[in-house]
Design a protein around this motif. Sequence first.
Motif, PDB file in Angstrom:
ATOM      1  N   PHE A  25       0.876  -1.174   0.000  1.00 27.80           N
ATOM      2  CA  PHE A  25       0.000   0.000   0.000  1.00 27.80           C
ATOM      3  C   PHE A  25       0.903   1.210   0.000  1.00 27.80           C
ATOM      4  N   LEU A  26       0.771   2.060  -1.000  1.00 27.64           N
ATOM      5  CA  LEU A  26       1.589   3.262  -1.089  1.00 27.64           C
ATOM      6  C   LEU A  26       0.831   4.409  -0.429  1.00 27.64           C
ATOM      7  N   ALA A  27       1.288   4.816   0.746  1.00 28.69           N
ATOM      8  CA  ALA A  27       0.602   5.866   1.502  1.00 28.69           C
ATOM      9  C   ALA A  27       0.967   7.250   0.970  1.00 28.69           C
ATOM     10  N   LYS A  28       2.262   7.457   0.691  1.00 30.25           N
ATOM     11  CA  LYS A  28       2.712   8.753   0.182  1.00 30.25           C
ATOM     12  C   LYS A  28       3.869   8.529  -0.777  1.00 30.25           C
ATOM     13  N   GLY A  29       3.816   9.196  -1.918  1.00 32.09           N
ATOM     14  CA  GLY A  29       4.896   9.113  -2.881  1.00 32.09           C
ATOM     15  C   GLY A  29       4.459   8.474  -4.188  1.00 32.09           C
ATOM     16  N   ILE A  30       5.464   8.173  -5.002  1.00 28.43           N
ATOM     17  CA  ILE A  30       5.250   7.538  -6.308  1.00 28.43           C
ATOM     18  C   ILE A  30       6.250   6.401  -6.415  1.00 28.43           C
ATOM     19  N   LEU A  31       5.798   5.265  -6.897  1.00 28.47           N
ATOM     20  CA  LEU A  31       6.673   4.122  -7.109  1.00 28.47           C
ATOM     21  C   LEU A  31       6.510   3.669  -8.554  1.00 28.47           C
ATOM     22  N   ASN A  32       7.616   3.627  -9.279  1.00 35.60           N
ATOM     23  CA  ASN A  32       7.633   3.115 -10.648  1.00 35.60           C
ATOM     24  C   ASN A  32       8.300   1.751 -10.610  1.00 35.60           C
ATOM     25  N   GLY A  33       7.643   0.758 -11.184  1.00 34.82           N
ATOM     26  CA  GLY A  33       8.181  -0.593 -11.150  1.00 34.82           C
ATOM     27  C   GLY A  33       8.217  -1.228 -12.528  1.00 34.82           C
ATOM     28  N   TYR A  34       9.081  -2.219 -12.675  1.00 41.12           N
ATOM     29  CA  TYR A  34       9.214  -2.978 -13.916  1.00 41.12           C
ATOM     30  C   TYR A  34       9.562  -4.407 -13.550  1.00 41.12           C
ATOM     31  N   ASP A  35       8.815  -5.375 -14.093  1.00 40.69           N
ATOM     32  CA  ASP A  35       9.052  -6.780 -13.764  1.00 40.69           C
ATOM     33  C   ASP A  35       9.633  -7.576 -14.935  1.00 40.69           C
ATOM     34  N   GLY A  36      10.174  -6.887 -15.906  1.00 38.86           N
ATOM     35  CA  GLY A  36      10.742  -7.559 -17.070  1.00 38.86           C
ATOM     36  C   GLY A  36       9.792  -7.574 -18.247  1.00 38.86           C
ATOM     37  N   SER A  37       8.500  -7.372 -17.984  1.00 37.79           N
ATOM     38  CA  SER A  37       7.486  -7.347 -19.034  1.00 37.79           C
ATOM     39  C   SER A  37       6.586  -6.129 -18.935  1.00 37.79           C
ATOM     40  N   ASN A  38       6.239  -5.759 -17.729  1.00 31.47           N
ATOM     41  CA  ASN A  38       5.257  -4.703 -17.511  1.00 31.47           C
ATOM     42  C   ASN A  38       5.817  -3.586 -16.643  1.00 31.47           C
ATOM     43  N   TYR A  39       5.451  -2.355 -17.001  1.00 29.34           N
ATOM     44  CA  TYR A  39       5.769  -1.185 -16.188  1.00 29.34           C
ATOM     45  C   TYR A  39       4.533  -0.816 -15.374  1.00 29.34           C
ATOM     46  N   ILE A  40       4.749  -0.396 -14.141  1.00 34.27           N
ATOM     47  CA  ILE A  40       3.645   0.093 -13.319  1.00 34.27           C
ATOM     48  C   ILE A  40       4.045   1.434 -12.709  1.00 34.27           C
ATOM     49  N   THR A  41       3.068   2.252 -12.439  1.00 37.19           N
ATOM     50  CA  THR A  41       3.271   3.480 -11.675  1.00 37.19           C
ATOM     51  C   THR A  41       2.212   3.508 -10.591  1.00 37.19           C
ATOM     52  N   MET A  42       2.672   3.507  -9.356  1.00 36.10           N
ATOM     53  CA  MET A  42       1.763   3.584  -8.224  1.00 36.10           C
ATOM     54  C   MET A  42       1.840   4.982  -7.636  1.00 36.10           C
ATOM     55  N   LYS A  43       0.689   5.499  -7.249  1.00 36.16           N
ATOM     56  CA  LYS A  43       0.607   6.811  -6.614  1.00 36.16           C
ATOM     57  C   LYS A  43      -0.011   6.645  -5.238  1.00 36.16           C
ATOM     58  N   SER A  44       0.047   7.692  -4.442  1.00 37.60           N
ATOM     59  CA  SER A  44      -0.518   7.650  -3.090  1.00 37.60           C
ATOM     60  C   SER A  44      -1.932   7.077  -3.115  1.00 37.60           C
ATOM     61  N   GLY A  45      -2.183   6.107  -2.242  1.00 36.71           N
ATOM     62  CA  GLY A  45      -3.501   5.477  -2.153  1.00 36.71           C
ATOM     63  C   GLY A  45      -3.640   4.225  -2.995  1.00 36.71           C
ATOM     64  N   ASP A  46      -2.666   3.939  -3.884  1.00 34.08           N
ATOM     65  CA  ASP A  46      -2.712   2.718  -4.693  1.00 34.08           C
ATOM     66  C   ASP A  46      -2.187   1.537  -3.883  1.00 34.08           C
ATOM     67  N   TYR A  47      -2.635   0.335  -4.263  1.00 28.25           N
ATOM     68  CA  TYR A  47      -2.139  -0.866  -3.614  1.00 28.25           C
ATOM     69  C   TYR A  47      -2.180  -2.027  -4.593  1.00 28.25           C
ATOM     70  N   CYS A  48      -1.335  -3.021  -4.300  1.00 28.94           N
ATOM     71  CA  CYS A  48      -1.256  -4.189  -5.170  1.00 28.94           C
ATOM     72  C   CYS A  48      -0.699  -5.372  -4.389  1.00 28.94           C
ATOM     73  N   ILE A  49      -0.778  -6.528  -5.018  1.00 26.16           N
ATOM     74  CA  ILE A  49      -0.099  -7.726  -4.541  1.00 26.16           C
ATOM     75  C   ILE A  49       1.177  -7.849  -5.363  1.00 26.16           C
ATOM     76  N   VAL A  50       2.277  -8.143  -4.702  1.00 23.60           N
ATOM     77  CA  VAL A  50       3.540  -8.391  -5.398  1.00 23.60           C
ATOM     78  C   VAL A  50       3.823  -9.878  -5.216  1.00 23.60           C
ATOM     79  N   ARG A  51       3.985 -10.571  -6.334  1.00 22.47           N
ATOM     80  CA  ARG A  51       4.102 -12.027  -6.310  1.00 22.47           C
ATOM     81  C   ARG A  51       5.526 -12.489  -6.056  1.00 22.47           C
TER      82      ARG A  51
END
Length: 125
Positions: A25-51
């Motif tokens: 859960f991203l409470a504050k900030g921005i997180l940019n991620g890459y898993d080798g296939s997909n790019y994601i950008t998370m912003k405050s209030g976003d959440y996900c499962i990381v496998r």
Amino acid sequence: MDIKSCYIGPEISPEQFIPEHLFLFLAKGILNGYDGSNYITMKSGDYCIVRKNHLARYNKQKENNKFEKVVVIFDEIYLKQFLEKHQLKKEKYKPKEAFIYLDKNEQISSFINSLMPYYNGMGKI
């Protein structure tokens, strides 16, 4: 359960092996991620499962001089006990991506916000 808050400049972090499933859960900030296939950008209030068992690259950016995230790790022992107790119906679902976004749900945000008063500033509740 751990609450972690950290910041590592705007540069790309080295690849990280993800040893356990986790909820992010991203409470504050921005997180940019890459898993080798997909790019994601998370912003405050976003959440996900990381496998687990994936490599991922990410960078973190402060927002208003803050970067805060809540991480809940679901280790294999916990997940097996949960399945034994709840006997959930298994579905054949094999996503390839490391980051799986979850639909927005006010209950999740409310739950995370309810934990904040118990945070001791040292990464633990």
